[in-house]
Each structure stands twice: as structure tokens, then as C-alpha cells.
Design a protein around this motif. Structure first.
Motif, mmCIF file in Angstrom:
data_model
loop_
_atom_site.group_PDB
_atom_site.id
_atom_site.type_symbol
_atom_site.label_atom_id
_atom_site.label_comp_id
_atom_site.label_asym_id
_atom_site.label_seq_id
_atom_site.Cartn_x
_atom_site.Cartn_y
_atom_site.Cartn_z
ATOM 1 N N MET A 24 0.854 -1.185 0.000
ATOM 2 C CA MET A 24 0.000 0.000 0.000
ATOM 3 C C MET A 24 0.892 1.237 0.000
ATOM 4 N N ARG A 25 0.494 2.247 -0.783
ATOM 5 C CA ARG A 25 1.292 3.472 -0.938
ATOM 6 C C ARG A 25 2.702 3.178 -1.449
ATOM 7 N N GLN A 26 2.814 2.157 -2.320
ATOM 8 C CA GLN A 26 4.136 1.902 -2.901
ATOM 9 C C GLN A 26 4.540 3.047 -3.820
ATOM 10 N N ALA A 27 3.528 3.694 -4.417
ATOM 11 C CA ALA A 27 3.782 4.933 -5.159
ATOM 12 C C ALA A 27 3.565 6.068 -4.176
ATOM 13 N N GLY A 28 4.322 7.125 -4.301
ATOM 14 C CA GLY A 28 4.058 8.249 -3.410
ATOM 15 C C GLY A 28 5.321 8.859 -2.875
ATOM 16 N N ARG A 29 5.121 9.607 -1.796
ATOM 17 C CA ARG A 29 6.153 10.558 -1.381
ATOM 18 C C ARG A 29 7.470 9.974 -0.913
ATOM 19 N N HIS A 30 7.553 8.656 -0.657
ATOM 20 C CA HIS A 30 8.879 8.130 -0.265
ATOM 21 C C HIS A 30 9.799 8.042 -1.493
ATOM 22 N N ILE B 176 7.453 14.351 -10.251
ATOM 23 C CA ILE B 176 6.246 14.464 -11.094
ATOM 24 C C ILE B 176 5.145 15.214 -10.355
ATOM 25 N N ARG B 177 5.038 14.963 -9.062
ATOM 26 C CA ARG B 177 4.033 15.634 -8.231
ATOM 27 C C ARG B 177 4.246 17.149 -8.267
ATOM 28 N N ALA B 178 5.514 17.578 -8.226
ATOM 29 C CA ALA B 178 5.824 19.012 -8.267
ATOM 30 C C ALA B 178 5.432 19.604 -9.623
ATOM 31 N N SER C 79 0.294 -3.737 -9.216
ATOM 32 C CA SER C 79 0.369 -2.327 -9.590
ATOM 33 C C SER C 79 -0.915 -1.691 -9.102
ATOM 34 N N ILE C 80 -0.833 -0.793 -8.102
ATOM 35 C CA ILE C 80 -2.076 -0.186 -7.605
ATOM 36 C C ILE C 80 -2.275 1.177 -8.230
ATOM 37 N N LEU C 81 -3.447 1.303 -8.854
ATOM 38 C CA LEU C 81 -3.848 2.559 -9.489
ATOM 39 C C LEU C 81 -3.506 3.743 -8.598
ATOM 40 N N PHE C 82 -2.920 4.784 -9.167
ATOM 41 C CA PHE C 82 -2.660 5.989 -8.383
ATOM 42 C C PHE C 82 -3.897 6.881 -8.413
ATOM 43 N N SER C 83 -4.592 6.940 -7.306
ATOM 44 C CA SER C 83 -5.793 7.776 -7.172
ATOM 45 C C SER C 83 -6.057 7.941 -5.685
ATOM 46 N N ASP C 84 -7.287 8.189 -5.304
ATOM 47 C CA ASP C 84 -7.601 8.308 -3.884
ATOM 48 C C ASP C 84 -9.048 7.880 -3.651
ATOM 49 N N ILE C 85 -9.324 7.385 -2.439
ATOM 50 C CA ILE C 85 -10.691 6.957 -2.146
ATOM 51 C C ILE C 85 -11.669 8.140 -2.148
ATOM 52 N N LEU C 86 -11.160 9.355 -1.961
ATOM 53 C CA LEU C 86 -12.061 10.509 -1.804
ATOM 54 C C LEU C 86 -12.536 11.098 -3.131
ATOM 55 N N VAL C 87 -12.148 10.495 -4.257
ATOM 56 C CA VAL C 87 -12.726 10.962 -5.533
ATOM 57 C C VAL C 87 -14.210 10.613 -5.602
ATOM 58 N N GLY D 34 -7.324 -2.171 -8.835
ATOM 59 C CA GLY D 34 -8.123 -0.953 -8.687
ATOM 60 C C GLY D 34 -8.596 -0.873 -7.241
ATOM 61 N N PHE D 35 -9.187 0.226 -6.838
ATOM 62 C CA PHE D 35 -9.646 0.286 -5.446
ATOM 63 C C PHE D 35 -10.751 1.323 -5.276
ATOM 64 N N VAL D 36 -11.465 1.118 -4.180
ATOM 65 C CA VAL D 36 -12.474 2.090 -3.729
ATOM 66 C C VAL D 36 -12.403 2.154 -2.207
ATOM 67 N N ILE E 21 -11.140 -3.006 -1.439
ATOM 68 C CA ILE E 21 -12.063 -2.099 -0.746
ATOM 69 C C ILE E 21 -11.438 -1.712 0.599
ATOM 70 N N PHE E 22 -11.098 -0.426 0.729
ATOM 71 C CA PHE E 22 -10.409 0.074 1.924
ATOM 72 C C PHE E 22 -11.416 0.529 2.965
ATOM 73 N N ASP E 23 -11.535 -0.227 4.067
ATOM 74 C CA ASP E 23 -12.289 0.300 5.206
ATOM 75 C C ASP E 23 -11.288 0.591 6.320
HETATM 76 O O1 CP3 Z 1 -1.691 2.775 -2.248
HETATM 77 C C1 CP3 Z 1 -1.395 3.488 -3.228
HETATM 78 O O2 CP3 Z 1 -0.225 3.790 -3.515
HETATM 79 C C2 CP3 Z 1 -2.483 3.909 -4.184
HETATM 80 C C3 CP3 Z 1 -2.957 5.242 -4.074
HETATM 81 C C4 CP3 Z 1 -3.753 5.630 -2.843
HETATM 82 C C5 CP3 Z 1 -3.698 6.923 -2.284
HETATM 83 N N1 CP3 Z 1 -4.630 6.998 -1.298
HETATM 84 C C6 CP3 Z 1 -2.806 7.993 -2.746
HETATM 85 C C7 CP3 Z 1 -2.579 9.166 -1.884
HETATM 86 C C8 CP3 Z 1 -4.687 4.901 -2.106
HETATM 87 C C9 CP3 Z 1 -5.091 3.424 -2.236
HETATM 88 C C10 CP3 Z 1 -5.247 5.781 -1.142
HETATM 89 C C11 CP3 Z 1 -6.308 5.368 -0.208
HETATM 90 C C12 CP3 Z 1 -6.729 6.296 0.843
HETATM 91 N N2 CP3 Z 1 -6.842 7.653 0.787
HETATM 92 C C13 CP3 Z 1 -7.202 5.887 2.111
HETATM 93 C C14 CP3 Z 1 -7.338 4.455 2.576
HETATM 94 C C15 CP3 Z 1 -6.018 3.873 2.973
HETATM 95 C C16 CP3 Z 1 -5.418 4.491 4.198
HETATM 96 O O3 CP3 Z 1 -4.400 5.174 4.018
HETATM 97 O O4 CP3 Z 1 -5.939 4.272 5.284
HETATM 98 C C17 CP3 Z 1 -7.539 7.038 2.830
HETATM 99 C C18 CP3 Z 1 -8.055 7.094 4.261
HETATM 100 C C19 CP3 Z 1 -7.320 8.165 1.984
HETATM 101 C C20 CP3 Z 1 -7.564 9.602 2.251
HETATM 102 C C21 CP3 Z 1 -6.336 10.396 2.158
HETATM 103 N N3 CP3 Z 1 -5.698 10.737 0.987
HETATM 104 C C22 CP3 Z 1 -5.599 10.960 3.223
HETATM 105 C C23 CP3 Z 1 -5.948 10.810 4.683
HETATM 106 C C24 CP3 Z 1 -4.514 11.647 2.662
HETATM 107 C C25 CP3 Z 1 -3.524 12.510 3.396
HETATM 108 C C26 CP3 Z 1 -2.586 11.707 4.182
HETATM 109 C C27 CP3 Z 1 -1.309 11.568 3.455
HETATM 110 O O5 CP3 Z 1 -0.738 10.456 3.444
HETATM 111 O O6 CP3 Z 1 -0.848 12.599 2.938
HETATM 112 C C28 CP3 Z 1 -4.575 11.467 1.259
HETATM 113 C C29 CP3 Z 1 -3.597 11.981 0.260
HETATM 114 C C30 CP3 Z 1 -2.905 10.954 -0.576
HETATM 115 N N4 CP3 Z 1 -3.512 9.903 -1.179
HETATM 116 C C31 CP3 Z 1 -1.530 10.955 -0.893
HETATM 117 C C32 CP3 Z 1 -1.313 9.831 -1.719
HETATM 118 C C33 CP3 Z 1 -0.026 9.393 -2.358
HETATM 119 C C34 CP3 Z 1 -0.505 11.990 -0.495
HETATM 120 C C35 CP3 Z 1 -0.716 13.179 -1.397
HETATM 121 C C36 CP3 Z 1 0.534 13.914 -1.809
HETATM 122 O O7 CP3 Z 1 1.279 13.440 -2.661
HETATM 123 O O8 CP3 Z 1 0.691 15.025 -1.273
#
Ligand code: CP3
Length: 336
Positions: free
Chosen positions: A29-35, A42-44, A75-83, A139-141, A199-201
Motif C-alpha cells: 500500500m502506498r508503494q507509489a508516493g512521497r517516499h 512528477i508531483r511538483a 500495480s495499484i492505481l494511483f488515485s484516492d478513495i475521496l474521488v 483498482g480500489f475504492v 475495498i479500503f475500510d
Molecule cells: O496505495 C497506493 O499507492 C495507491 C494510491 C492511494 C492513495 N490513497 C494515494 C494518496 C490509495 C489506495 C489511497 C487510499 C486512501 N486515501 C485511504 C485508505 C487507505 C489508508 O491510508 O488508510 C484514505 C483514508 C485516503 C484519504 C487520504 N488521501 C488521506 C488521509 C490523505 C492525506 C494523508 C497523506 O498520506 O498525505 C490522502 C492523500 C494521498 N492519497 C496521498 C497519496 C499518495 C498523499 C498526497 C501527496 O502526494 O501530497
């Protein structure tokens, strides 16, 4: 000669069918992202987070960065549950360092499902790039309860307001609306190339007893049933005590993802040998004492040996994680 060449199932999809793999597949989880420095670059360029999510070329690229770099099986889609709240008409923004912020929940939610279209395009790009590879596109929701907590509290939840909402007149209607949009969104992800839906709860652990069943397990099972025959990974984080009950609501191929405070062995005893599990290293293992990482991974591997399992963390990769530690984890799993 007309002999059939055997088609090998992708390891994650095979594990989801309940098959024991020679080597446990892995994704995080979060294998893509800020680390990852290459993500931050790309984010910048993209500006804000939602611009990145809705730019299919860039979103596909950041999705694939960790897959290529580390050799992940998923490979987990880069998106967010809050869309989903966004597509339901509730304004959403991500502020640097502050996490998500939502506008007050409108009395009448006006759907604007078209905002999700670029995400399907991202998945089409990804599935074309992953064709003929062993990598599974995930994919995820968000589950209705976790999504609702952000909608109700307009950002990081503290749960009192959300729990109060559950006993109000509006709760059933809101959950119905979230479920409807979530099913449409997840089905469209599958159509665009997602091979499994997670499905993320994330906040299931905030619900107790019958509330856990009513507001976490049942809505998740309803979404999962609507996705058949697509496999589903259920992640009721912190609400794993009654997974045996959840199995009675499910059919088809599925896995349970476990948070890091849950014992894999105990869940395995409760649910039997056939169901795939996913998890559940503590993300801190990749940050704390380097010498202890190998031992923790060994311990996990011995616990899951001979069972259908997908290696993952119990929560997302922390942003202060050194990529070298992630690589060491993947290499150790691949070595078996
Ligand atoms: O796992 C992955 O790499 C896939 C992408 C993904 C993101 N969010 C990218 C993201 C997934 C599957 C999520 C799920 C998500 N989003 C959840 C459920 C999983 C969990 O973490 O418990 C929740 C609660 C959210 C809501 C959300 N989105 C929060 C609370 C935050 C801020 C916290 C944080 O880590 O910054 C986000 C932003 C977010 N979603 C980022 C990423 C990579 C960071 C945004 C950035 O780059 O600034």
C-alpha cells in the motif's frame, strides 16, 4: 504440432483463487508516493494532488514507478478513495501537509460522475503496459463507512460526529448513495482493466460489535457482490475480529487484508485454509533498526508458509521510508 502452451496465472490472481504460490507475491500500500524522489518530481510538475490523479499519463507513470523499480507483483492505481465524494458533488482539495479537505456536505448531493473519466483512461494505459506481464493491475475504492467519515467531518475524522451521524435519519440514505456510486465506479475500473478491486475500510476498527457488521461488513459485501466475478480484497482495518462472519456474506474469489495489529495465525485458524490473506508487516519495520527488518520478514514468511498469501504492510508505506529498505524487503521475499 498443436500442443497448447500453458498459460501461467499471475501470482496475485492465483493466490486470490486460494492457490499456494511457490514464492509469496508482494505489493505494498502506498508503494507509489512521497517516499520516492521520482514521484515527488512528477508531483511538483503536476501541481496539486488532484491534478496528478486526473492526468492519465502522469498518473500511469507514478503508478508504474514502484512496479519497475522494485519488481512488485501488483500495480495499484494511483488515485484516492475521496474521488467518490467529489464525484457525488462534494468539493474536495488536498492541501500540502494538511491532508484532504472537503466542503460541507450538501443537503442534496448532485452527481458529477464525469470527473472520474480520466481515472479510467489511466487504467487503460496501465493495462496496455502490463499486458503479457505477471503484474496484476489493482483498482480500489473506499468502503462506505470510511468514505462517509471524511464526508461528514470534512477531512481527517475524529469519529464522534460520524458515530452520531449513524444514528440519524440520514445515515441509510447516505450509505445507499455512496454504495451506488462506488459500485458504478468500481465496475468502470474493471471495464478499463483493473483485475482485482481492493475495498479500503481503513476506519473499520472504530466500529464495535453490531455496528461493525451493519456499517462495515454488510456494505462492503454488497459492493463485492456487485463486482462478481472480479476478485475483491477486503480491508476492514482494525475490525478483523469477526472475519468468520464476513465470510458468510461473500462468494467468489477474495482475500482479507489485515492491519498490523492482527495475528495472521489467529485469523487463519478462524477462517480455514482456503481463503487468501494479505499483509501485514508494520510499516515501521522499514524505518526502525535496519538489522531487525530481515528477522521480521523471516517471521512473516514462516507464519504464512504453505498458505495462499500476498505479502503487504498493515498500512501504507511511510513517506520517510528509504527506498533501499523497500528494495531489501522485496528482494528477501523474491528469494523465498
Ligand atoms: O496505495 C497506493 O499507492 C495507491 C494510491 C492511494 C492513495 N490513497 C494515494 C494518496 C490509495 C489506495 C489511497 C487510499 C486512501 N486515501 C485511504 C485508505 C487507505 C489508508 O491510508 O488508510 C484514505 C483514508 C485516503 C484519504 C487520504 N488521501 C488521506 C488521509 C490523505 C492525506 C494523508 C497523506 O498520506 O498525505 C490522502 C492523500 C494521498 N492519497 C496521498 C497519496 C499518495 C498523499 C498526497 C501527496 O502526494 O501530497
Amino acid at each position: 504440432m498443436d500442443e497448447k502452451i500453458p498459460v501461467l496465472k499471475k501470482p496475485i490472481l492465483s493466490a486470490l483463487e486460494g492457490n499456494v504460490q511457490k514464492k509469496q507475491p508482494i505489493w505494498l500500500m502506498r508503494q507509489a508516493g512521497r517516499h520516492l524522489p521520482e514521484y515527488r518530481e512528477i508531483r511538483a510538475k503536476a501541481g496539486d494532488f488532484l491534478s496528478l490523479v486526473t492526468n492519465p499519463t502522469q498518473a500511469a507513470e507514478v503508478t508504474l514507478q514502484p512496479v519497475r523499480k522494485y519488481g512488485m507483483d501488483g500495480s495499484i492505481l494511483f488515485s484516492d478513495i475521496l474521488v467518490v465524494p467529489w464525484a457525488m458533488g462534494q468539493g474536495l482539495r488536498f492541501e500540502a501537509g494538511e491532508g484532504p479537505k472537503l466542503d460541507p456536505m450538501p443537503d442534496v448531493l448532485e452527481k458529477q460522475l464525469d470527473v472520474l473519466l480520466p481515472i479510467y483512461e489511466t487504467l487503460r494505459i496501465l493495462s496496455s503496459k502490463l499486458e503479457n506481464t505477471s503484474v496484476t493491475q489493482i483498482g480500489f475504492v473506499g468502503a462506505p463507512w470510511t468514505v462517509a467519515t471524511y464526508m461528514i467531518e470534512q477531512g481527517k475524522p475524529s469519529f464522534q460526529k460520524s458515530r452520531d451521524f449513524l444514528v440519524s435519519d440520514r445515515s441509510k440514505t447516505l450509505f445507499k448513495q455512496i454504495i451506488k456510486v462506488t459500485i458504478a465506479y468500481a465496475r468502470a475500473q474493471v471495464k478499463a482493466g483493473a483485475e482485482v478491486i481492493k475495498i479500503f475500510d481503513s476506519w473499520a476498527g472504530q466500529l464495535l460489535g453490531s455496528d461493525l457488521h451493519k456499517w462495515s461488513y454488510e456494505p462492503m459485501a454488497e459492493i463485492g457482490a456487485a463486482l462478481a466475478p472480479t476478485p475483491v480484497i477486503y480491508f476492514p482495518r482494525g475490525g478483523e475480529n469477526y472475519l468468520q462472519d464476513l465470510t458468510t456474506l461473500l462468494s467468489g474469489n477474495y482475500a482479507f487484508a489485515l492491519g498490523q495489529n492482527t495475528s495472521i495465525t489467529q485469523v487463519r485458524e478462524a477462517i480455514g485454509p482456503g481463503v487468501c490473506l494479505q499483509g501485514n508487516l508494520n510499516p515501521d519495520v522499514l524505518i526502525n533498526d535496519e538489522a531487525k527488518q530481515e528477522e521480521a520478514v523471516k517471521q512473516l514468511l514462516s507464519e504464512v508458509q504453505g498458505t495462499p498469501h500476498i505479502v503487504n504492510l498493515g498500512h501504507g508505506v511511510r513517506k520517510d521510508t528509504n527506498p533501499k529498505r523497500v528494495q531489501a524487503l522485496v528482494d528477501q521475499i523474491k528469494a523465498g
